[in-house]
Design an enzyme around this catalytic site. Sequence first.
Site, PDB file in Angstrom:
ATOM      1  CG  HIS A  45     -19.533   8.316  17.581  1.00  0.00           C
ATOM      2  ND1 HIS A  45     -19.345   8.487  16.323  1.00  0.00           N
ATOM      3  CD2 HIS A  45     -20.600   9.301  17.697  1.00  0.00           C
ATOM      4  CE1 HIS A  45     -19.690   9.338  15.610  1.00  0.00           C
ATOM      5  NE2 HIS A  45     -20.639   9.942  16.492  1.00  0.00           N
ATOM      6  CD  GLU A  83     -16.453   6.376  15.221  1.00  0.00           C
ATOM      7  OE1 GLU A  83     -17.704   6.139  15.435  1.00  0.00           O
ATOM      8  OE2 GLU A  83     -16.018   7.667  15.852  1.00  0.00           O
ATOM      9  NE  ARG A  89     -19.615  11.658  11.900  1.00  0.00           N
ATOM     10  CZ  ARG A  89     -20.576  12.035  12.912  1.00  0.00           C
ATOM     11  NH1 ARG A  89     -20.410  12.371  13.884  1.00  0.00           N
ATOM     12  NH2 ARG A  89     -21.913  12.072  12.486  1.00  0.00           N
TER      13      ARG A  89
END
Length: 326
Positions: A287, A268, A239
Amino acid sequence: MSKPYVFITRKISEEVLAPLMEIAEVHSWNSESEAVPREVLLKEANKADALLTMLSDSVDQALLTQAPNLKVIANLAVGFDNIDVKVATEQGIAVCNTPDVLTETTADLTFGLMLATARRLTEAETYVKEGNWQSWSPYLLAGSDVHHKTIGIVGMGKIGQAVARRAKGFGMEILYHNRSRNDVAENELGAMYCSFDELLTEADYVVCLTPLTEETKHLFDADAFKRMKPSSIFVNVGRGQVVDETALIDALSKKEIAGAGLDVFYQEPIGADHPLLKLPQVVALPHIGSASVETRTIMMELCRDNIIAVLNDKRPKTLVNREWGR
Ligand code: DGY
């Protein structure tokens, strides 16, 4: 009797949803490109019996306290740091994630990102496609070897183990750091447990796979990057907030470390003008750790089945809050 109301925060396969549609009224935010706006999510949560959420949706206290009918949240991810699990548990809401089914796919991406960063694959591709390749030369886009180097895995869960298995095939020495010792990694893969500082000092590739918790937030700070070798490469598929991004930019700019492969970011989606993306030694991905069509479909099916189970007063397969319903 009216059917339970299910809200899904992104467009997902109708085929996957068919069995759920038989027992529930199912509504989705159908945009492929835009995440569900917060006000829409709040309004939908207010009437929902079940939510199927993405890791980008914040399921916080404010949302949960305005969701009187909510029984289950099925998050399409193994990570669940976007959900206030404590409040959900207090409200008797089952929280489900998608562990195991994405392990190998995420390990493939992690290893691929490490290779891409070490061997400068994206830089090399841009070089060719932009017409810069005029002649061959011995050190043209030369990177670093991966085989027989030392990998240091921070967060030795299932994905960490799967990465270690790949590393073993590359003849790498495997170090790891984790909250607890991992017997499988040690006995079957020859991984060596070490302190976080030791791992940083010894590893050629520092691979972060740890979940985001209060303890791991900013684990990779200026001090951590200073401990790493100047030739080392940092890879993050955990993360973004586990990393102090300003410290990472600093470490890369000052050449305290050689490069970074990043699938996750503090914020993000990361903006194209972000200073990290200006650095040629950074490989950045949006991601996509578990993003294979096969795995994403299986993840959707698992979320669906977890919702169906709870709506039928049964225990879902992959509960995060295991105390739920006891
Ligand atoms: C997850 O499932 O938490 C991963 O970050 C997906 O890539």
